[in-house]
Write a protein that holds these residues in place. Sequence first.
Motif: not given
Length: 124
Positions: A46-51, A68-75, A80-84
């Motif tokens: 299952e492909g979930l998400s990309c950012i 679920f929430t996807i986020s990035s820290d570019n530096p 991240y994948l936050q899974m609640n």
Amino acid sequence: DVQLQASGGGLVQTGGSLRLSCRASGITFEEYCIGWFRQAPGKEREGLSCIDPSDGRTYNGNSMPGRFTISSDNPENTVYLQMNSLMPEDTAVYYCAVDRFPALWGIRRNYDYSGQGTQVTVSS
């Protein structure tokens, strides 16, 4: 060499939370969509998400739970994948992947690069 180092998996009870991390190296971070897919035993991938780190746009597959929430820290070249509110059906190996073309992330069978997975187990 491209390396995608996924971490953060573990054993959690139903209703718990986990945050997965994927640190990418060997690529120009902003040139790729970076995200996650998962595979449970005996089930289809299952492909979930990309950012897209260049603009923060996300591309969710139909299997991406609203919990679920996807986020990035570019530096940090990290996604991240936050899974609640985790549920037993979320039990799977979660893989980090990158691709230059994010379209149809949810149903893709191959990505430009993918890393070793991290096991997530949700107990009932």
